[in-house]
Design a protein around this motif. Structure first.
Motif, PDB file in Angstrom:
ATOM      1  N   LYS A   1      25.133  -4.158   0.569  1.00 29.57           N
ATOM      2  CA  LYS A   1      23.786  -4.071   1.124  1.00 29.57           C
ATOM      3  C   LYS A   1      22.852  -3.547   0.047  1.00 29.57           C
ATOM      4  O   LYS A   1      22.510  -2.369   0.023  1.00 29.57           O
ATOM      5  N   ARG A   2      22.471  -4.415  -0.868  1.00 25.71           N
ATOM      6  CA  ARG A   2      21.526  -4.019  -1.902  1.00 25.71           C
ATOM      7  C   ARG A   2      20.692  -5.223  -2.284  1.00 25.71           C
ATOM      8  O   ARG A   2      21.086  -6.365  -2.077  1.00 25.71           O
ATOM      9  N   LEU A   3      19.542  -4.940  -2.845  1.00 20.94           N
ATOM     10  CA  LEU A   3      18.625  -6.004  -3.224  1.00 20.94           C
ATOM     11  C   LEU A   3      19.020  -6.601  -4.570  1.00 20.94           C
ATOM     12  O   LEU A   3      19.521  -5.904  -5.446  1.00 20.94           O
ATOM     13  N   GLY A   4      18.734  -7.868  -4.735  1.00 22.01           N
ATOM     14  CA  GLY A   4      18.948  -8.527  -6.011  1.00 22.01           C
ATOM     15  C   GLY A   4      17.813  -8.180  -6.966  1.00 22.01           C
ATOM     16  O   GLY A   4      16.850  -7.490  -6.618  1.00 22.01           O
ATOM     17  N   THR A   5      17.901  -8.668  -8.183  1.00 22.33           N
ATOM     18  CA  THR A   5      16.904  -8.354  -9.211  1.00 22.33           C
ATOM     19  C   THR A   5      15.511  -8.812  -8.793  1.00 22.33           C
ATOM     20  O   THR A   5      14.539  -8.061  -8.926  1.00 22.33           O
ATOM     21  N   PHE A   6      15.388 -10.019  -8.277  1.00 21.88           N
ATOM     22  CA  PHE A   6      14.086 -10.530  -7.864  1.00 21.88           C
ATOM     23  C   PHE A   6      13.503  -9.673  -6.740  1.00 21.88           C
ATOM     24  O   PHE A   6      12.324  -9.312  -6.769  1.00 21.88           O
ATOM     25  N   GLU A   7      14.328  -9.345  -5.750  1.00 28.93           N
ATOM     26  CA  GLU A   7      13.850  -8.544  -4.625  1.00 28.93           C
ATOM     27  C   GLU A   7      13.435  -7.150  -5.065  1.00 28.93           C
ATOM     28  O   GLU A   7      12.450  -6.601  -4.574  1.00 28.93           O
ATOM     29  N   ARG A   8      14.178  -6.551  -5.996  1.00 25.51           N
ATOM     30  CA  ARG A   8      13.793  -5.226  -6.509  1.00 25.51           C
ATOM     31  C   ARG A   8      12.460  -5.308  -7.238  1.00 25.51           C
ATOM     32  O   ARG A   8      11.618  -4.423  -7.108  1.00 25.51           O
ATOM     33  N   GLY A   9      12.258  -6.366  -8.016  1.00 32.13           N
ATOM     34  CA  GLY A   9      10.987  -6.552  -8.715  1.00 32.13           C
ATOM     35  C   GLY A   9       9.825  -6.710  -7.751  1.00 32.13           C
ATOM     36  O   GLY A   9       8.750  -6.125  -7.953  1.00 32.13           O
ATOM     37  N   MET A  10      10.033  -7.486  -6.700  1.00 26.95           N
ATOM     38  CA  MET A  10       8.980  -7.668  -5.695  1.00 26.95           C
ATOM     39  C   MET A  10       8.689  -6.363  -4.962  1.00 26.95           C
ATOM     40  O   MET A  10       7.534  -6.049  -4.682  1.00 26.95           O
ATOM     41  N   ALA A  11       9.710  -5.591  -4.655  1.00 23.47           N
ATOM     42  CA  ALA A  11       9.514  -4.298  -3.985  1.00 23.47           C
ATOM     43  C   ALA A  11       8.753  -3.339  -4.899  1.00 23.47           C
ATOM     44  O   ALA A  11       7.863  -2.609  -4.446  1.00 23.47           O
ATOM     45  N   LEU A  12       9.063  -3.335  -6.190  1.00 25.33           N
ATOM     46  CA  LEU A  12       8.359  -2.480  -7.145  1.00 25.33           C
ATOM     47  C   LEU A  12       6.897  -2.887  -7.252  1.00 25.33           C
ATOM     48  O   LEU A  12       6.000  -2.033  -7.238  1.00 25.33           O
ATOM     49  N   ALA A  13       6.640  -4.187  -7.336  1.00 27.30           N
ATOM     50  CA  ALA A  13       5.260  -4.674  -7.421  1.00 27.30           C
ATOM     51  C   ALA A  13       4.471  -4.298  -6.170  1.00 27.30           C
ATOM     52  O   ALA A  13       3.315  -3.857  -6.262  1.00 27.30           O
ATOM     53  N   ALA A  14       5.064  -4.449  -5.008  1.00 24.32           N
ATOM     54  CA  ALA A  14       4.383  -4.089  -3.757  1.00 24.32           C
ATOM     55  C   ALA A  14       4.124  -2.590  -3.690  1.00 24.32           C
ATOM     56  O   ALA A  14       3.055  -2.157  -3.227  1.00 24.32           O
ATOM     57  N   THR A  15       5.064  -1.790  -4.162  1.00 24.83           N
ATOM     58  CA  THR A  15       4.888  -0.337  -4.166  1.00 24.83           C
ATOM     59  C   THR A  15       3.751   0.072  -5.095  1.00 24.83           C
ATOM     60  O   THR A  15       2.897   0.892  -4.725  1.00 24.83           O
ATOM     61  N   ILE A  16       3.721  -0.492  -6.287  1.00 31.49           N
ATOM     62  CA  ILE A  16       2.660  -0.168  -7.245  1.00 31.49           C
ATOM     63  C   ILE A  16       1.305  -0.583  -6.688  1.00 31.49           C
ATOM     64  O   ILE A  16       0.333   0.185  -6.755  1.00 31.49           O
ATOM     65  N   ALA A  17       1.207  -1.777  -6.118  1.00 32.39           N
ATOM     66  CA  ALA A  17      -0.055  -2.243  -5.548  1.00 32.39           C
ATOM     67  C   ALA A  17      -0.509  -1.340  -4.404  1.00 32.39           C
ATOM     68  O   ALA A  17      -1.692  -1.006  -4.295  1.00 32.39           O
ATOM     69  N   THR A  18       0.426  -0.907  -3.570  1.00 27.29           N
ATOM     70  CA  THR A  18       0.090  -0.028  -2.447  1.00 27.29           C
ATOM     71  C   THR A  18      -0.436   1.316  -2.940  1.00 27.29           C
ATOM     72  O   THR A  18      -1.429   1.837  -2.418  1.00 27.29           O
ATOM     73  N   VAL A  19       0.206   1.877  -3.944  1.00 25.03           N
ATOM     74  CA  VAL A  19      -0.237   3.162  -4.495  1.00 25.03           C
ATOM     75  C   VAL A  19      -1.617   3.017  -5.129  1.00 25.03           C
ATOM     76  O   VAL A  19      -2.491   3.879  -4.929  1.00 25.03           O
ATOM     77  N   LEU A  20      -1.859   1.953  -5.869  1.00 27.26           N
ATOM     78  CA  LEU A  20      -3.171   1.744  -6.489  1.00 27.26           C
ATOM     79  C   LEU A  20      -4.273   1.605  -5.446  1.00 27.26           C
ATOM     80  O   LEU A  20      -5.352   2.196  -5.588  1.00 27.26           O
ATOM     81  N   VAL A  21      -4.027   0.851  -4.405  1.00 27.70           N
ATOM     82  CA  VAL A  21      -5.017   0.697  -3.337  1.00 27.70           C
ATOM     83  C   VAL A  21      -5.268   2.038  -2.660  1.00 27.70           C
ATOM     84  O   VAL A  21      -6.420   2.394  -2.365  1.00 27.70           O
ATOM     85  N   ALA A  22      -4.219   2.813  -2.420  1.00 30.76           N
ATOM     86  CA  ALA A  22      -4.390   4.131  -1.797  1.00 30.76           C
ATOM     87  C   ALA A  22      -5.229   5.046  -2.677  1.00 30.76           C
ATOM     88  O   ALA A  22      -6.116   5.759  -2.186  1.00 30.76           O
ATOM     89  N   VAL A  23      -4.999   5.039  -3.996  1.00 38.47           N
ATOM     90  CA  VAL A  23      -5.767   5.881  -4.920  1.00 38.47           C
ATOM     91  C   VAL A  23      -7.232   5.466  -4.919  1.00 38.47           C
ATOM     92  O   VAL A  23      -8.139   6.312  -4.857  1.00 38.47           O
TER      93      VAL A  23
END
Length: 89
Positions: free
Chosen positions: A56-78
């Motif tokens: 039960k773990r994400l593949g490389t592509f899914e981890r990259g997409m999760a990281l991108a979504a996290t960064i975008a969410t933090v930037l919008v919040a700031v």
């Protein structure tokens, strides 16, 4: 009564697997599916009494997409916090 020796002897179908399957993989017969079991509490799968490994773990592509979504969410919040304090327009 189930004859487990008979089921184990006929666990594979006589048909060839699809050509796109990896070499050495055999088709399971309908009778062989009796060897597949599941623990009712943990939902772990077992084949002939041995636990099947489930990952039960994400593949490389899914981890990259999760990281991108996290960064975008933090930037919008700031940006929104800065707007709330009148620092950014």
């Amino acid at each position: 009564m189930i004859d487990w020796a008979q089921i184990r002897a006929n666990r594979y179908a006589s048909d060839a697997p699809p050509p796109e399957w990896p070499a050495g993989i055999k088709v399971t017969s309908l009778e062989g599916l009796t060897l597949l079991g599941m623990h009712p509490v943990t939902n772990q799968l077992y084949w002939d009494g041995q636990e099947l490994a489930t990952v039960k773990r994400l593949g490389t592509f899914e981890r990259g997409m999760a990281l991108a979504a996290t960064i975008a969410t933090v930037l919008v919040a700031v940006v929104e916090i800065l707007r709330a304090f009148g620092i950014a327009h």
